[in-house]
Write a protein that holds these residues in place. Structure first.
Motif, PDB file in Angstrom:
ATOM      1  N   TYR A  18       0.847  -1.186   0.000  1.00 45.58           N
ATOM      2  CA  TYR A  18       0.000   0.000   0.000  1.00 45.58           C
ATOM      3  C   TYR A  18       0.888   1.243   0.000  1.00 45.58           C
ATOM      4  O   TYR A  18       1.887   1.295   0.721  1.00 45.58           O
ATOM      5  CB  TYR A  18      -0.882   0.060   1.253  1.00 45.58           C
ATOM      6  N   LEU A  19       0.527   2.235  -0.790  1.00 40.27           N
ATOM      7  CA  LEU A  19       1.167   3.542  -0.691  1.00 40.27           C
ATOM      8  C   LEU A  19       0.569   4.278   0.502  1.00 40.27           C
ATOM      9  O   LEU A  19      -0.662   4.344   0.644  1.00 40.27           O
ATOM     10  CB  LEU A  19       0.928   4.343  -1.966  1.00 40.27           C
ATOM     11  N   ASP A  20       1.416   4.824   1.347  1.00 39.68           N
ATOM     12  CA  ASP A  20       0.956   5.472   2.573  1.00 39.68           C
ATOM     13  C   ASP A  20       0.934   6.985   2.386  1.00 39.68           C
ATOM     14  O   ASP A  20       1.959   7.649   2.486  1.00 39.68           O
ATOM     15  CB  ASP A  20       1.868   5.087   3.739  1.00 39.68           C
ATOM     16  N   PHE A  21      -0.236   7.535   2.104  1.00 41.26           N
ATOM     17  CA  PHE A  21      -0.414   8.988   2.028  1.00 41.26           C
ATOM     18  C   PHE A  21      -1.147   9.491   3.279  1.00 41.26           C
ATOM     19  O   PHE A  21      -1.848  10.482   3.250  1.00 41.26           O
ATOM     20  CB  PHE A  21      -1.182   9.371   0.762  1.00 41.26           C
ATOM     21  N   PHE A  22      -0.947   8.759   4.361  1.00 41.85           N
ATOM     22  CA  PHE A  22      -1.480   9.119   5.672  1.00 41.85           C
ATOM     23  C   PHE A  22      -0.321   9.469   6.611  1.00 41.85           C
ATOM     24  O   PHE A  22      -0.386  10.429   7.371  1.00 41.85           O
ATOM     25  CB  PHE A  22      -2.300   7.958   6.215  1.00 41.85           C
ATOM     26  N   ALA A  23       0.760   8.661   6.537  1.00 42.40           N
ATOM     27  CA  ALA A  23       2.028   8.961   7.221  1.00 42.40           C
ATOM     28  C   ALA A  23       1.852   9.257   8.701  1.00 42.40           C
ATOM     29  O   ALA A  23       2.374  10.240   9.228  1.00 42.40           O
ATOM     30  CB  ALA A  23       2.757  10.114   6.527  1.00 42.40           C
ATOM     31  N   GLY A  24       1.106   8.370   9.375  1.00 47.23           N
ATOM     32  CA  GLY A  24       0.947   8.541  10.819  1.00 47.23           C
ATOM     33  C   GLY A  24       0.318   9.858  11.198  1.00 47.23           C
ATOM     34  O   GLY A  24       0.663  10.446  12.227  1.00 47.23           O
ATOM     35  N   ALA A  25      -0.616  10.347  10.379  1.00 45.54           N
ATOM     36  CA  ALA A  25      -1.248  11.659  10.592  1.00 45.54           C
ATOM     37  C   ALA A  25      -0.190  12.753  10.689  1.00 45.54           C
ATOM     38  O   ALA A  25      -0.338  13.717  11.432  1.00 45.54           O
ATOM     39  CB  ALA A  25      -2.145  11.649  11.828  1.00 45.54           C
ATOM     40  N   GLY A  26       0.881  12.594   9.923  1.00 45.20           N
ATOM     41  CA  GLY A  26       1.935  13.588   9.913  1.00 45.20           C
ATOM     42  C   GLY A  26       3.100  13.278  10.830  1.00 45.20           C
ATOM     43  O   GLY A  26       4.009  14.090  10.985  1.00 45.20           O
ATOM     44  N   ALA A  27       3.109  12.083  11.441  1.00 40.09           N
ATOM     45  CA  ALA A  27       4.201  11.708  12.340  1.00 40.09           C
ATOM     46  C   ALA A  27       5.364  11.040  11.613  1.00 40.09           C
ATOM     47  O   ALA A  27       6.386  10.746  12.226  1.00 40.09           O
ATOM     48  CB  ALA A  27       3.684  10.767  13.436  1.00 40.09           C
ATOM     49  N   LEU A  28       5.201  10.807  10.299  1.00 43.54           N
ATOM     50  CA  LEU A  28       6.230  10.098   9.532  1.00 43.54           C
ATOM     51  C   LEU A  28       6.609  10.914   8.306  1.00 43.54           C
ATOM     52  O   LEU A  28       6.537  10.449   7.169  1.00 43.54           O
ATOM     53  CB  LEU A  28       5.723   8.707   9.135  1.00 43.54           C
ATOM     54  N   ASN A  29       7.034  12.146   8.524  1.00 41.75           N
ATOM     55  CA  ASN A  29       7.423  13.014   7.406  1.00 41.75           C
ATOM     56  C   ASN A  29       8.570  12.434   6.590  1.00 41.75           C
ATOM     57  O   ASN A  29       8.703  12.743   5.402  1.00 41.75           O
ATOM     58  CB  ASN A  29       7.816  14.400   7.919  1.00 41.75           C
ATOM     59  N   TYR A  30       9.414  11.607   7.210  1.00 44.47           N
ATOM     60  CA  TYR A  30      10.559  11.022   6.511  1.00 44.47           C
ATOM     61  C   TYR A  30      10.293   9.569   6.128  1.00 44.47           C
ATOM     62  O   TYR A  30      11.221   8.821   5.803  1.00 44.47           O
ATOM     63  CB  TYR A  30      11.816  11.129   7.375  1.00 44.47           C
ATOM     64  N   GLY A  31       9.034   9.172   6.189  1.00 43.06           N
ATOM     65  CA  GLY A  31       8.648   7.827   5.805  1.00 43.06           C
ATOM     66  C   GLY A  31       8.873   6.814   6.919  1.00 43.06           C
ATOM     67  O   GLY A  31       9.311   7.137   8.024  1.00 43.06           O
ATOM     68  N   HIS A  32       8.564   5.556   6.611  1.00 45.15           N
ATOM     69  CA  HIS A  32       8.723   4.462   7.565  1.00 45.15           C
ATOM     70  C   HIS A  32      10.164   3.944   7.556  1.00 45.15           C
ATOM     71  O   HIS A  32      10.766   3.742   6.501  1.00 45.15           O
ATOM     72  CB  HIS A  32       7.799   3.292   7.187  1.00 45.15           C
ATOM     73  N   ASN A  33      10.699   3.719   8.745  1.00 48.05           N
ATOM     74  CA  ASN A  33      11.989   3.031   8.903  1.00 48.05           C
ATOM     75  C   ASN A  33      13.079   3.601   8.006  1.00 48.05           C
ATOM     76  O   ASN A  33      13.788   2.860   7.319  1.00 48.05           O
ATOM     77  CB  ASN A  33      11.821   1.527   8.625  1.00 48.05           C
ATOM     78  N   HIS A  34      13.213   4.914   8.025  1.00 46.45           N
ATOM     79  CA  HIS A  34      14.263   5.531   7.200  1.00 46.45           C
ATOM     80  C   HIS A  34      15.619   4.959   7.603  1.00 46.45           C
ATOM     81  O   HIS A  34      15.965   4.930   8.796  1.00 46.45           O
ATOM     82  CB  HIS A  34      14.269   7.046   7.373  1.00 46.45           C
ATOM     83  N   PRO A  35      16.414   4.460   6.641  1.00 47.24           N
ATOM     84  CA  PRO A  35      17.662   3.759   6.980  1.00 47.24           C
ATOM     85  C   PRO A  35      18.613   4.579   7.853  1.00 47.24           C
ATOM     86  O   PRO A  35      19.238   4.034   8.771  1.00 47.24           O
ATOM     87  CB  PRO A  35      18.277   3.468   5.611  1.00 47.24           C
ATOM     88  N   GLN A  36      18.706   5.861   7.599  1.00 44.70           N
ATOM     89  CA  GLN A  36      19.608   6.718   8.373  1.00 44.70           C
ATOM     90  C   GLN A  36      19.183   6.792   9.836  1.00 44.70           C
ATOM     91  O   GLN A  36      20.011   6.709  10.750  1.00 44.70           O
ATOM     92  CB  GLN A  36      19.620   8.111   7.749  1.00 44.70           C
ATOM     93  N   LEU A  37      17.890   6.930  10.050  1.00 40.07           N
ATOM     94  CA  LEU A  37      17.382   7.025  11.424  1.00 40.07           C
ATOM     95  C   LEU A  37      17.428   5.668  12.115  1.00 40.07           C
ATOM     96  O   LEU A  37      17.775   5.573  13.294  1.00 40.07           O
ATOM     97  CB  LEU A  37      15.953   7.565  11.408  1.00 40.07           C
ATOM     98  N   LYS A  38      17.074   4.633  11.379  1.00 38.40           N
ATOM     99  CA  LYS A  38      17.088   3.285  11.950  1.00 38.40           C
ATOM    100  C   LYS A  38      18.497   2.887  12.375  1.00 38.40           C
ATOM    101  O   LYS A  38      18.688   2.297  13.454  1.00 38.40           O
ATOM    102  CB  LYS A  38      16.545   2.282  10.928  1.00 38.40           C
TER     103      LYS A  38
END
Length: 399
Positions: A18-38
């Motif tokens: 699924y394409l996520d155009f909800f993004a945690g109601a704005g809590a995931l501006n950098y997407g899910h599990n961004h490699p740099q942050l992870k």
């Protein structure tokens, strides 16, 4: 039943994407599990670094505070003390309201029509949505609601009512401690305030010695383009509330930014067990690497233009049911003239593999909040799925 996620895509337990155009109601501006942050988070946890520390000084907290000052505040000429009020956006708002009342010795807070500021009692009192307010179960007092930008369709000058009430000793309005405002009302229906209106509000507050609180919980951290949504208006709020995408990874973290002379808290007067979550400090510091130059801001504004153009085309094809397009940056919505159509569009989008939500007082707005890191190809794909979904819903409507 969702299981995994990466970037702008989530996958269910059967492997469907699924394409996520909800993004945690704005809590995931950098997407899910961004490699740099992870990577930063996993390294921190692997070395048995401290996770829970109450208000103790930690290396993770120091690093975040220093980097936030260096990357965000100093380049913008902003001078704020930083308070960790609790883990979520409503905690940041509660701290702001409580501090404004303590500083001024006044009780009344001015909010705006269709505002949303959180689900705890103080935040609910300055929220407009009647369904959410009714959930409080008790009276929500000490607030006054004023018209948001263009609420009266330009029929009266900005702040005419507000200013008159403030100046008239017979208005029955107690002198406010603060005004709280969203520069773009997300849950209220993607209503953007103009820069001129925001500057007028800031000027009114200054002339009447009222504190200005900007709730940047959903629209901050780059959602509208710049890091703070109020930057284009050229205003400097007295207090700013941040949360949602602050940690960059979906970990709970919130800040209340306070003008230094307003810091009148007594030690322990506003404390809490989870006011500073060290793993969130780690990912939040890593996320600030996105803000060392203007690339993300520029890309967000360019993608926002792409979204707006696509939504305008959809509106032109279905002008009988869509009354307008609202938004800014990468927060956009289609406004339907019948409230039941927006959730049907979201349902049709879900069936096609696109996640989105509704907003507005009647749920009449189909709302898009794609991650800022969504690729051009993914953005195009999602907008095509949305167009198909609107078409499918409209075909089912009676002639």
């Amino acid at each position: 039943m969702f299981r995994t996620a990466l970037g702008s895509r989530v996958h269910d337990e059967n492997g469907r994407s699924y394409l996520d155009f909800f993004a945690g109601a704005g809590a995931l501006n950098y997407g899910h599990n961004h490699p740099q942050l992870k990577s930063s988070l996993l390294l921190y946890l692997a070395d048995d670094n401290i996770v829970h520390s109450l208000d103790k000084h930690t290396v993770a907290k120091r690093h975040f505070l220093e980097k936030f000052q260096e990357v965000v505040l100093s380049p913008r000429g902003l001078d704020y003390k930083i308070q960790f009020p609790g883990p979520t956006g409503t905690n940041a708002v509660e701290a702001a309201l409580k501090l404004a009342r303590k500083v001024t010795g006044r009780q009344t807070i001015v909010n705006f029509t269709n505002a949303f500021h959180g689900m705890t009692l103080g935040s609910l009192a300055v929220t407009g949505n009647s369904m959410k307010r009714n959930g409080a179960g008790v009276p929500l007092n000490h607030t006054v609601t004023m018209p948001y930008d263009n609420y009266l369709d330009g029929r009266t000058p900005d702040f005419l009512l507000f200013e008159r009430l403030l100046e008239d000793s017979g208005s029955g309005i107690d002198r406010p401690a603060a005004v709280i405002v969203e520069t773009v009302q997300g849950e209220g229906g993607l209503n953007p305030a103009s820069a001129q209106w925001l500057r007028g509000l800031a000027d009114l507050c200054r002339r009447h010695d009222i504190l200005l609180i900007v709730d940047d919980v959903q629209m901050g951290c780059g959602r509208t383009g710049p890091f703070f949504s109020f930057e284009p208006a050229g205003i400097t709020p007295d207090i700013v509330c941040l949360s949602k995408s602050l940690s960059g990874y979906g970990l709970p973290l919130a800040l209340t930014l306070i003008r230094p002379d307003l810091d009148v808290w007594e030690p322990g007067e506003h404390n809490g067990t989870f006011r500073g979550f060290n793993p969130a400090f780690v990912t939040a510091a890593a996320a600030l690497d996105f803000w060392t130059d203007e690339r993300l801001q520029k890309e967000t504004l360019e993608k926002g233009l792409q979204v707006r153009q696509a939504l305008n085309l959809i509106t032109a094809e279905h002008s009988d049911v869509i009354t307008g397009v609202r938004g800014r940056g990468l927060a956009w919505g289609l406004v339907f003239n019948r409230p039941e159509l927006a959730p049907r569009v979201c349902e049709a989008a879900f069936e096609r593999g696109l996640l989105m939500e509704t907003s507005g007082p009647e749920g009449e707005v189909a709302k898009l909040l794609p991650p800022l890191t969504t690729s051009d190809e993914e953005l195009t794909e999602g907008l095509e799925l949305l167009a198909e979904s609107v078409q499918a819903v409209c075909e089912k409507q009676p002639a």
